[in-house]
Every structure is written in structure tokens, then in C-alpha cells.
Design an enzyme around this catalytic site. Sequence first.
Site, PDB file in Angstrom:
ATOM      1  N   ASP A  25      35.450 -44.909 -25.248  1.00  0.00           N
ATOM      2  CA  ASP A  25      35.188 -46.239 -24.682  1.00  0.00           C
ATOM      3  C   ASP A  25      36.053 -47.328 -25.316  1.00  0.00           C
ATOM      4  OD1 ASP A  25      33.106 -45.017 -23.201  1.00  0.00           O
ATOM      5  OD2 ASP A  25      31.814 -45.186 -24.959  1.00  0.00           O
ATOM      6  N   LYS A  81      40.929 -47.031 -22.762  1.00  0.00           N
ATOM      7  CA  LYS A  81      42.128 -46.245 -22.416  1.00  0.00           C
ATOM      8  C   LYS A  81      42.556 -46.484 -20.969  1.00  0.00           C
ATOM      9  CE  LYS A  81      39.792 -42.675 -23.815  1.00  0.00           C
ATOM     10  NZ  LYS A  81      38.728 -43.285 -24.609  1.00  0.00           N
ATOM     11  N   GLY A 130      34.622 -42.213 -18.476  1.00  0.00           N
ATOM     12  CA  GLY A 130      34.541 -43.287 -17.494  1.00  0.00           C
ATOM     13  C   GLY A 130      35.619 -44.286 -17.837  1.00  0.00           C
ATOM     14  N   HIS A 131      36.747 -44.217 -17.143  1.00  0.00           N
ATOM     15  CA  HIS A 131      37.873 -45.106 -17.463  1.00  0.00           C
ATOM     16  C   HIS A 131      37.859 -46.296 -16.507  1.00  0.00           C
ATOM     17  CE1 HIS A 131      40.177 -41.713 -19.731  1.00  0.00           C
ATOM     18  NE2 HIS A 131      39.032 -42.043 -20.270  1.00  0.00           N
ATOM     19  N   GLN A 157      37.622 -39.623 -23.999  1.00  0.00           N
ATOM     20  CA  GLN A 157      36.761 -39.703 -25.191  1.00  0.00           C
ATOM     21  C   GLN A 157      37.571 -40.235 -26.387  1.00  0.00           C
ATOM     22  OE1 GLN A 157      36.507 -36.379 -23.374  1.00  0.00           O
ATOM     23  NE2 GLN A 157      35.157 -37.605 -22.107  1.00  0.00           N
TER      24      GLN A 157
HETATM   25  P1  IMP Z   1      29.341 -34.480 -23.542  1.00  0.00           P
HETATM   26  O1  IMP Z   1      30.789 -34.298 -23.774  1.00  0.00           O
HETATM   27  O2  IMP Z   1      29.023 -35.121 -22.230  1.00  0.00           O
HETATM   28  O3  IMP Z   1      28.528 -33.253 -23.759  1.00  0.00           O
HETATM   29  O4  IMP Z   1      28.811 -35.514 -24.646  1.00  0.00           O
HETATM   30  C1  IMP Z   1      28.912 -35.219 -26.034  1.00  0.00           C
HETATM   31  C2  IMP Z   1      28.959 -36.495 -26.837  1.00  0.00           C
HETATM   32  O5  IMP Z   1      30.163 -37.191 -26.521  1.00  0.00           O
HETATM   33  C3  IMP Z   1      27.825 -37.481 -26.537  1.00  0.00           C
HETATM   34  O6  IMP Z   1      27.536 -38.201 -27.712  1.00  0.00           O
HETATM   35  C4  IMP Z   1      28.429 -38.406 -25.518  1.00  0.00           C
HETATM   36  O7  IMP Z   1      27.807 -39.666 -25.501  1.00  0.00           O
HETATM   37  C5  IMP Z   1      29.856 -38.480 -26.017  1.00  0.00           C
HETATM   38  N1  IMP Z   1      30.813 -38.757 -24.945  1.00  0.00           N
HETATM   39  C6  IMP Z   1      31.263 -37.892 -24.010  1.00  0.00           C
HETATM   40  N2  IMP Z   1      32.151 -38.488 -23.205  1.00  0.00           N
HETATM   41  C7  IMP Z   1      32.266 -39.758 -23.639  1.00  0.00           C
HETATM   42  C8  IMP Z   1      33.071 -40.866 -23.239  1.00  0.00           C
HETATM   43  O8  IMP Z   1      33.885 -40.786 -22.312  1.00  0.00           O
HETATM   44  N3  IMP Z   1      32.908 -42.011 -23.940  1.00  0.00           N
HETATM   45  C9  IMP Z   1      32.071 -42.104 -25.004  1.00  0.00           C
HETATM   46  N4  IMP Z   1      31.319 -41.085 -25.430  1.00  0.00           N
HETATM   47  C10 IMP Z   1      31.413 -39.917 -24.755  1.00  0.00           C
END
Ligand code: IMP
Length: 423
Positions: free
Chosen positions: A13, A16, A40-41, A224
Site C-alpha cells: 500500500d 506503487k 489493490g493498485h 505488496q
Molecule cells: P494474502 O496474501 O492475501 O494471504 O495476505 C497475507 C498478508 O499480506 C495479510 O496480512 C494481508 O493483509 C497482506 N497483504 C496481501 N496483499 C496485500 C496488499 O496488496 N497490500 C497490503 N497488504 C497485503
Amino acid sequence: MAVDLLLGLQWGDEGKGKIVDVLTKNYDIIARFQGGPNAGHTLEFDGIKHVLHTIPSGIFHKNALNVVGNGVVIDPVIFKKELDALKKFELDIKSILLISRKAHLILPTHRLLDAASEASKGKAKIGSTLKGIGPTYMDKTGRNGMRIGDLELSDWKEKYRALANKHEAMIDFYDVDIQYDLKDLEKEFCAAVEELKELTFIDSEEYLYQAQKKGKKILAEGAQGSLLDIDFGTYPYVTSSNTTAAGACTGLGVAPNQIGDVKGIFKAYATRVGSGPFPTELFDEDGETMGRVGNEFGATTGRPRRCGWLDLVALRYAVQINGVTELMMMKGDVLSGFKRLKVATAYTYKGTEITHLPYNIEDENVTPIYKQMNGWAEDLTKMTKVEQFPKALNEYIAFLEKELEVPIKIVSVGPDRTQTIHR
Ligand code: IMP
């Protein structure tokens, strides 16, 4: 010709999407290399706000092609929704969006497995976005996964059935209360797959290799952030891919000696969604102000983000792991109005002062050591050049550059494309 990288240096977040959109004018190809629709970009331009999940952030520019690389995991259902949302922009999607045959597919049962796994963890849950990311990468490394290229085969539905059956047995094993109607989910999935099959599938590693040979400029877009990296993040509270620079090599098939600039993005403060350690997290009015002014809600899940001071121990680590060559500081405008700012420069770890990120940064192990700095009152959002920056902001930037030993080349002062100041 080198491939430049753009990566988040914190817990995701960082912004990017906005920066890729701003930089796309300098590139011929934008390529996503890992993650999936957990991302979520967010892009803002001409009064429009648009959120992309799987599609690279160069999609709105006429000059660039967009590649979804082999390291990405694709949910056809979410992808279809993304395509639907793009329809109003009248883009020639089939010719500007190319998908790697080696990218893995997220099945409806992967999403259910994610939910079952999280439910079974109770208090120890990761805080997953529940998009099926972890189970899909597990099938990839377990050598059971389905790939985009499988959809070109006549027996893809048989392969799908075998995998979904296995997943159903696994969901039962978790013994948690997950309600679902797989028939409906499958109907939606199959319809979305048919739409996906209308798009252009490529052998992306070969495509990118030939593009490099022709002198095309490529920007690899990360998702991420570095502290969510499966190897180097705050394990187990991480995502399931390599979000760091090495992930671009494996997620696109780009050789390490072809990597050029490594552009690292960070917020002027820190945020995290989901569970896991966050040493500089604030539980007071300052944190609440950052969340409110910075509109810190997840672009994918809508969850409020946890907020805290900038953590230079963690940021230094991310700069090091990624080999960052230039930095971009986002959301400096959110800090306007804070009389004093704090930046963590070291931790007390088991009674000793350390400046590197230790194995475990759970609260009970580390206490941040802060440097206090002057804040600035000026609204930055209308500023267009560095000469307008308040003295305290310049001091903040200079301090970070000194600590991180990398220049800050862009300062973002708002979500719109135009609110981007180059230094
Ligand atoms: P997952 O990849 O959806 O299983 O999430 C694993 C961890 O990564 C969790 O703490 C999510 O909140 C975090 N996470 C996954 N994708 C994002 C992102 O795009 N932005 C921020 N945190 C993320």
C-alpha cells in the site's frame, strides 16, 4: 537493455500503482511479476479513481504493453470484473494486455481453502485478504497447480475437477464452518475462464527476452511490499510470493544481470493491514490522524490500515535486500500539521541497541528508538516544485537520504498523477 524494477519497501500500500502510472510514459512494457488480486493498485487521473488488482498499472497509456508474468496468480472471476470495469475506457485490451501461459490459476476452492485455513488458526490468523493466494502458491510449489496454458488444452475441465475434488477433501479436513455452494462458484468460474481465453496468452519469458534485445524499455511492477516477502518478511505474517527484487527474476524470467534501476517506494510514515508485528505502530491520536488524513483503508478489502511512524530499521533492511538505487517518498502531505515527527532509527533488542532487522520483531522483543524531528504546517498538496517545500520537509528528506544512503527522486504530495514532484 535493462529491466527496471519498482517495489514497495514496507507492508504494501505504498502507492506503487500511482507511480507506475506516472512512469509508464518512459517505458514500452509494464510487467507484473508476483502476487495476485490480493493487491489493490489505485490510480487517480482526470478526476477518475481506478483500482487495479491483477492488471499492470500501465494499462491506461497508449504507448505501453502490459504483461502479467508467470509469477502472478490469476483469479478469472476477479480478472473478469477488472476487465468489465475497464470497458468504459474503450481500451483495445486484447492487444495491450498479454498474459503468461505459466501464470497459475486461482480456483474457487483455493479461495475456500484460504477461508478454512484462516478460520482454523483462530487468534493466530494471518489476516489474509482471503483471495486464495496462499493455497494457489501452495499448489504451485506442490506441483499440482493449474496454469493459464492449461486452458488451451481440451481436457482442462478434467484437470480442474481433480484439483477441486482434492480441495474439497482438504476443506472438510479443516473441520470449520465454511458455507459455500460450489456449483454456483464453478458456474461463475467457467464463464470467467471463457472470457479470459479471449485474451492473448504468451510465453512471456521469451517475449520479454526478445523485447529486451530489441531495446524495449521494461518496468517490472511489484505488488505488496518487502516486509510481506515469503522469505524476508515478518514470517508467518506475510504473503506467499517473493515481493522483493529477486521475485522479478523468477516471476518474469529476467536474468539478474539484466536488472537496471531498482525503484523503491515508501510512505513518509508506515502502515500495515492484517496481523503481524509492527514495532512503530501507534495506538493514539497521531495514528488515528494518519489513518484519517491518509485515507488508510485497504483498496482490496476496505479494512482500516494500522498506522505508525516511519521505521528506518525496517526500511534500511528493505533497501539492502532489494538493492534499491532510487527512492520515492509517498504521502508526505499526510504528515502536514504534525508539530513533531518521530522516526525509528534503531531498536532495543533483548537489552541491546541494534540497527538491523532481527529474526523476530514481535513487540516483546523489540522497542523502537526514535529520533524526533520538526514537523511542517504547510499544505503540500498544491505544491509543484521542490523549491516550495518547507524547511522541515527538506530536513526530513535529507535525514532519510543520509540514513538510507539512497537518493529520494520523487516526492508524492497527493493521490493524483499530477501531484508528483521529481527531485
Ligand atoms: P494474502 O496474501 O492475501 O494471504 O495476505 C497475507 C498478508 O499480506 C495479510 O496480512 C494481508 O493483509 C497482506 N497483504 C496481501 N496483499 C496485500 C496488499 O496488496 N497490500 C497490503 N497488504 C497485503
